[in-house]
Scaffold this motif. Structure first.
Motif, PDB file in Angstrom:
ATOM      1  N   ILE A   1     -11.711  40.350  83.333  1.00 49.76           N
ATOM      2  CA  ILE A   1     -10.682  40.998  83.528  1.00 49.76           C
ATOM      3  C   ILE A   1     -10.885  42.094  82.494  1.00 49.76           C
ATOM      4  CG2 ILE A   1      -9.647  40.532  85.017  1.00 49.76           C
ATOM      5  CD1 ILE A   1      -8.220  39.795  81.675  1.00 49.76           C
ATOM      6  N   GLY A   2     -11.662  42.042  81.672  1.00 51.00           N
ATOM      7  CA  GLY A   2     -11.941  42.372  80.223  1.00 51.00           C
ATOM      8  C   GLY A   2     -11.968  44.202  80.307  1.00 51.00           C
ATOM      9  N   ASP A   3     -11.748  45.018  81.273  1.00 52.71           N
ATOM     10  CA  ASP A   3     -11.746  46.261  81.188  1.00 52.71           C
ATOM     11  C   ASP A   3     -10.194  46.594  81.725  1.00 52.71           C
ATOM     12  OD1 ASP A   3     -11.664  45.354  83.726  1.00 52.71           O
ATOM     13  OD2 ASP A   3     -11.868  46.941  84.359  1.00 52.71           O
ATOM     14  N   ALA A   4      -9.784  45.384  81.864  1.00 53.62           N
ATOM     15  CA  ALA A   4      -8.035  45.826  81.979  1.00 53.62           C
ATOM     16  C   ALA A   4      -6.842  45.619  81.037  1.00 53.62           C
ATOM     17  CB  ALA A   4      -7.799  44.864  83.035  1.00 53.62           C
ATOM     18  N   VAL A   5      -8.493  45.035  79.945  1.00 59.78           N
ATOM     19  CA  VAL A   5      -7.163  44.561  78.434  1.00 59.78           C
ATOM     20  C   VAL A   5      -7.392  45.987  77.662  1.00 59.78           C
ATOM     21  CG1 VAL A   5      -7.369  42.910  76.871  1.00 59.78           C
ATOM     22  CG2 VAL A   5      -8.277  41.812  78.646  1.00 59.78           C
ATOM     23  N   GLY A   6      -7.932  46.487  77.712  1.00 62.53           N
ATOM     24  CA  GLY A   6      -8.777  47.736  76.704  1.00 62.53           C
ATOM     25  C   GLY A   6      -9.340  47.278  76.019  1.00 62.53           C
ATOM     26  N   THR A   7      -9.911  48.359  75.225  1.00 55.10           N
ATOM     27  CA  THR A   7     -11.308  48.848  74.131  1.00 55.10           C
ATOM     28  C   THR A   7     -10.858  48.107  73.124  1.00 55.10           C
ATOM     29  OG1 THR A   7     -11.288  50.896  74.827  1.00 55.10           O
ATOM     30  CG2 THR A   7     -12.556  50.042  75.972  1.00 55.10           C
ATOM     31  N   ARG A   8      -9.449  48.904  72.497  1.00 53.33           N
ATOM     32  CA  ARG A   8      -9.748  49.276  71.133  1.00 53.33           C
ATOM     33  C   ARG A   8      -9.152  47.974  70.829  1.00 53.33           C
ATOM     34  NH1 ARG A   8      -5.784  54.664  70.541  1.00 53.33           N
ATOM     35  NH2 ARG A   8      -6.943  56.378  71.600  1.00 53.33           N
ATOM     36  N   ARG A   9      -9.327  47.770  69.138  1.00 53.69           N
ATOM     37  CA  ARG A   9      -9.282  46.636  68.507  1.00 53.69           C
ATOM     38  C   ARG A   9      -7.815  46.095  68.973  1.00 53.69           C
ATOM     39  NH1 ARG A   9     -10.902  45.228  62.667  1.00 53.69           N
ATOM     40  NH2 ARG A   9     -13.262  45.061  64.103  1.00 53.69           N
TER      41      ARG A   9
ATOM     42  N   THR B   1      -5.229  47.037  70.791  1.00 56.26           N
ATOM     43  CA  THR B   1      -5.355  46.968  72.279  1.00 56.26           C
ATOM     44  C   THR B   1      -5.477  45.814  72.534  1.00 56.26           C
ATOM     45  OG1 THR B   1      -5.477  49.292  72.482  1.00 56.26           O
ATOM     46  CG2 THR B   1      -5.023  47.914  75.048  1.00 56.26           C
ATOM     47  N   ARG B   2      -6.508  45.052  72.479  1.00 57.38           N
ATOM     48  CA  ARG B   2      -7.255  44.173  72.912  1.00 57.38           C
ATOM     49  C   ARG B   2      -6.941  42.980  72.475  1.00 57.38           C
ATOM     50  NH1 ARG B   2     -11.674  44.317  75.905  1.00 57.38           N
ATOM     51  NH2 ARG B   2     -12.789  42.065  75.804  1.00 57.38           N
ATOM     52  N   THR B   3      -6.013  43.239  71.367  1.00 59.60           N
ATOM     53  CA  THR B   3      -5.073  41.572  70.900  1.00 59.60           C
ATOM     54  C   THR B   3      -4.726  41.795  71.355  1.00 59.60           C
ATOM     55  OG1 THR B   3      -6.365  42.131  68.359  1.00 59.60           O
ATOM     56  CG2 THR B   3      -4.454  40.633  69.053  1.00 59.60           C
ATOM     57  N   LEU B   4      -3.156  42.596  71.531  1.00 62.06           N
ATOM     58  CA  LEU B   4      -2.262  42.547  72.359  1.00 62.06           C
ATOM     59  C   LEU B   4      -2.379  42.065  73.395  1.00 62.06           C
ATOM     60  CD1 LEU B   4       0.783  42.630  72.631  1.00 62.06           C
ATOM     61  CD2 LEU B   4       0.411  44.787  73.125  1.00 62.06           C
ATOM     62  N   GLY B   5      -3.038  42.600  74.519  1.00 62.05           N
ATOM     63  CA  GLY B   5      -3.533  42.297  75.646  1.00 62.05           C
ATOM     64  C   GLY B   5      -4.264  40.658  75.808  1.00 62.05           C
ATOM     65  N   SER B   6      -4.371  40.204  74.648  1.00 59.79           N
ATOM     66  CA  SER B   6      -5.438  38.900  75.275  1.00 59.79           C
ATOM     67  C   SER B   6      -4.153  37.777  74.863  1.00 59.79           C
ATOM     68  CB  SER B   6      -6.404  38.793  73.283  1.00 59.79           C
ATOM     69  OG  SER B   6      -8.066  39.707  73.979  1.00 59.79           O
TER      70      SER B   6
END
Length: 230
Positions: A91-99, A101-106
Motif C-alpha cells: 500500500i505504498g501509494d496510499a502512504v504518500g510520496t513526500r518524505r 508524509t511517508r514517515t508519518l504514514g509509516s
C-alpha cells in the motif's frame, strides 16, 4: 485533510469509526494493565505515541512484567512488526510520496489501516481510507491508553475485570478466520506447541521467539509448484 473526509462514504466512515472505538477499548485495557502491573504512569502513554503498535506493546509489557529480559521483549516486538515490511510494498501509494508524509504514514501503519486501504478500488479511496483509519486509531488508541493508565492507579487487580483478556480476545478474533486455510493451521499448531513446551523451562519472552518455528514448519511443508513443461 478535508479531501480525505470528502472521499469517504458514510458506510466506510462508519466501519472505520467502529474499528477506532474497538481499539480505544483495547487501549484502556493496555493502560490499566501497565500501571497496575507496576509500570510508571508515563510509560504506556509514551510507548503508545512513539511505538504505536498494540501487539508489540502488549508483548513487551507481558514479557517484562513476567520477569523477562527487556531486550528479548524488544526483539519479540520487532519480529511481531516485521509484517509491516510487506505491508509497505502493498500500500505504498496510499502512504504518500513526500518524505515527511511517508514517515508519518509509516508510523500510522497497522493491520486495520492496511486492510481498509487494500479493500478500496481506486487510489483516491485507498489513500483516504488509510489516512482516516490511521489518524482515527492513533487518536482513539492514545485516548484509551490515557484513560486506562489513570484507571489503573485505582485498580489493584485487572484480572477481576477481565482486562487482561481484552487484547488476546481481539487477536484470537483476527486469527480464527485464517485458520480455515489448511496451510495456515500447521504453522499455528507448531508454534503453539513449541511455545507451550518451552514456557516451563525458559525465561519469559523466549518461548514467543521459539514459536517462530511454526513459520519454518509451514515453509517446509509447502509443496513445490510444478514446473511448466518446456
Amino acid at each position: 485533510m478535508r479531501s480525505i473526509w470528502r472521499t469517504l462514504d458514510r458506510g466506510l466512515a462508519r466501519d472505520i469509526g467502529l474499528v477506532c472505538l474497538a481499539d480505544c477499548l483495547v487501549g484502556v485495557s493496555y493502560g490499566a494493565i501497565a500501571v497496575s502491573s507496576g509500570f510508571p504512569l508515563w510509560l504506556p502513554m509514551l510507548m503508545s505515541v512513539l511505538v504505536f503498535a498494540g501487539a508489540s506493546q502488549f508483548m513487551f509489557l507481558g514479557i517484562v512484567a513476567a520477569g523477562g529480559n527487556p531486550f528479548a521483549a524488544v526483539l519479540a516486538g520487532l519480529l511481531a512488526n516485521a509484517r509491516h515490511l510487506p505491508f509497505g510494498f502493498a500500500i505504498g501509494d496510499a502512504v504518500g510520496t513526500r518524505r515527511l508524509t511517508r514517515t508519518l504514514g509509516s508510523h500510522l501503519m497497522s493491520d486495520e489501516t492496511v486492510a481498509f486501504a487494500m479493500a478500496q478500488d481506486d487510489a483516491a479511496r485507498r489513500r483516504a481510507a488509510y489516512w482516516a483509519c490511521g489518524l482515527g486509531i492513533f487518536v482513539c488508541w492514545n485516548a484509551g491508553v490515557l484513560a486506562g493508565a489513570y484507571a489503573g492507579t485505582a485498580i489493584s487487580d485487572t484480572d477481576a475485570f477481565g482486562l487482561d483478556a481484552a487484547f488476546p480476545a481481539v487477536l484470537l478474533a483476527l486469527v480464527l478466520p485464517s485458520l480455515r486455510d489448511r496451510t495456515a493451521r500447521l504453522p499455528v499448531l507448531v508454534g503453539v506447541l513449541v511455545a507451550l513446551a518451552a514456557t516451563p523451562f525458559l525465561p519469559a519472552g523466549l518461548p514467543v521467539l521459539l514459536a517462530l518455528a511454526g513459520v519454518l514448519a509451514g515453509v517446509a511443508a509447502k509443496e513445490p509448484e510444478p514446473q511448466e513443461a518446456r
